[in-house]
Scaffold this active site. Sequence first.
Site, PDB file in Angstrom:
ATOM      1  N   LYS A  32      -3.167   5.670   6.257  1.00 23.43           N
ATOM      2  CA  LYS A  32      -3.799   4.754   7.217  1.00 23.43           C
ATOM      3  C   LYS A  32      -4.314   3.554   6.430  1.00 23.43           C
ATOM      4  O   LYS A  32      -5.375   3.619   5.803  1.00 23.43           O
ATOM      5  CB  LYS A  32      -4.949   5.469   7.923  1.00 23.43           C
ATOM      6  CG  LYS A  32      -4.562   6.833   8.507  1.00 23.43           C
ATOM      7  CD  LYS A  32      -5.793   7.702   8.651  1.00 23.43           C
ATOM      8  CE  LYS A  32      -5.467   9.150   8.863  1.00 23.43           C
ATOM      9  NZ  LYS A  32      -4.543   9.449   9.923  1.00 23.43           N
ATOM     10  N   HIS A  60       1.211  10.037   6.463  1.00 21.12           N
ATOM     11  CA  HIS A  60      -0.045  10.080   7.219  1.00 21.12           C
ATOM     12  C   HIS A  60      -1.020   9.003   6.739  1.00 21.12           C
ATOM     13  O   HIS A  60      -2.194   8.994   7.112  1.00 21.12           O
ATOM     14  CB  HIS A  60      -0.673  11.481   7.048  1.00 21.12           C
ATOM     15  CG  HIS A  60      -1.730  11.816   8.056  1.00 21.12           C
ATOM     16  ND1 HIS A  60      -3.066  11.942   7.724  1.00 21.12           N
ATOM     17  CD2 HIS A  60      -1.651  12.072   9.380  1.00 21.12           C
ATOM     18  CE1 HIS A  60      -3.760  12.265   8.788  1.00 21.12           C
ATOM     19  NE2 HIS A  60      -2.939  12.349   9.821  1.00 21.12           N
ATOM     20  N   ASP A  69      -2.129 -10.299   3.353  1.00 27.47           N
ATOM     21  CA  ASP A  69      -1.803 -11.340   2.372  1.00 27.47           C
ATOM     22  C   ASP A  69      -1.909 -10.869   0.918  1.00 27.47           C
ATOM     23  O   ASP A  69      -2.260 -11.659   0.019  1.00 27.47           O
ATOM     24  CB  ASP A  69      -2.716 -12.560   2.583  1.00 27.47           C
ATOM     25  CG  ASP A  69      -2.413 -13.294   3.891  1.00 27.47           C
ATOM     26  OD1 ASP A  69      -1.296 -13.145   4.394  1.00 27.47           O
ATOM     27  OD2 ASP A  69      -3.308 -14.006   4.385  1.00 27.47           O
TER      28      ASP A  69
END
Length: 399
Positions: free
Chosen positions: A319, A317, A324
Site C-alpha cells: 500500500k 499487498h 514525482d
Amino acid sequence: MKVLFVLLVIFIILIALVLLDTLMGRAAYRKKAYEPVFSRKKSDIELIHCGDELVKRMMADIRQAVSSIHMMFFIMKNDQVSHDMFHLLKEKAQAGLSVYLLLDWAGGHQVKKPEIQTMKKAGVHVHFLNKPRFPYLFFRLQKRNHRKVTVIDGKIGYVGGFNIAKEYLGKKAKLGNWKDYHLRMTGEGTADLQTLFLSDLKRNTGKTAESSEVYPPLPQGNISHRIYASDGFSLEEHYESCIQKAAEKIIICTPYYIPSKKLQEAIISACRHGVTVILMVPMKSDHPLVRETAFTYYPELLEAGCLIYRYYQGFYHAKAIIIDDRISIIGTPNFDKRSLFWNEEVNVTIHDQAFTAEVLSTINQDIKKSELLTKEKVKNRSVRQLPAEWIGKAISYFL
C-alpha cells in the site's frame, strides 16, 4: 403471485432499513471521527518488505522492551505465527511490563477464546475494537480498524500493511510470496503512533495506558515525515489532493483497486495532462470479486495512458503512493472504497528523496515480476468473468 409480491415488499423494506441505518450511522460517526494530521516530524525510518524480516525484527525489539508494548493489528489468527507472538507478549506481561493488544473485532475473530483468556491471565490487556452494537448495527458491522501499529517502550514504532499470520510470511501455498510494506521508526514520529494507539484504546474501551514512560524524550531523526490518520471521511480528499499536485509521475501500489469516482477521474485527468501514472496490483486474488471489480475500472485507465502492472510472483499487498519520485506515502489503506469510506487507517507521508529512491528500487524490482496489462487482454477476457464484475461493481462499497 401474492407470495412473490410479499417477498419483494420485504426485500425493499430491508434495503431501505439498511440504507437508513448506514446514512444515520455515518452522520453520527462524522461528528466524532478521529482523523488527526500530526505536525511534521523527523525520525529514522526503515522500509521492511518481507514478512519474515518484520516478525523477526519486531520480536527482537519486544524481547528488549523494558516498560511497555502497545500492539494493534487488523488480523491475527489461530496459527503458529500468531501463537509465537502471543507467547512473547505473555512472557513480557509476566515480567511486569505494560502490554496491550488491540485487535479489530472482524479481523481478529479467528483468535480462540482460550488463547485470549491465557493472555489476560498473564497480564496482557486484550481488547477487540469496533464490536457491532445498536444503534446503527449495519453501519457498525462495516466499520473496521485496519491500522497496524506497534509501539515499544514509547521509542520504537512499527506501522504498515502486514498483519500477523502465516500467509503474511509467505507460508500459504495458494498465495505464495507475500509482498507488502512496513515501516520501523525511531525518533519524534513514534510519539504520534503512540498517541494514535492510545486514542483507539480510549475511544473503544474507555481505558488509558498513559504514564511518563509512554512518552519518553525522543531524539530527532533524519527523515522528514507526517503521520495522518483517517476514519472513513477525509482520505478521498487527501488522495485527490496528492494526485492533483503531481507534476511528472504517480505510482499507486494496492492489492485492491476499487476507487471512488472522484479518484478515478483525478487519475485519468493526470494522465491526460502528461503525468506518467503507474498502477501496481496483484494478479492473484485473496478475496472474492475484488479482482473482477478492478477490471471495470481498467479500460478507462488504459485509454488515458495509465500503465497497469499485475504482480504474478506471489500476492501483492503493498500500500503505497509515490509522487514525482520525491514523496512516499506508505501505510495501511488500500486504494478501495472500504478504506476510503469505512475503515480506520493511518498513513506516513515521507518527504525524503533518498528514502523514496529506496521504495522506488523495490517497486522496480516488483515490476520485473509483473505482467503489463494491455487493452487487448482486457478486451479479450472471458465473458464468464462479466457477471462477477457487475456484481462486484454493484456492491463495491462493501468489498
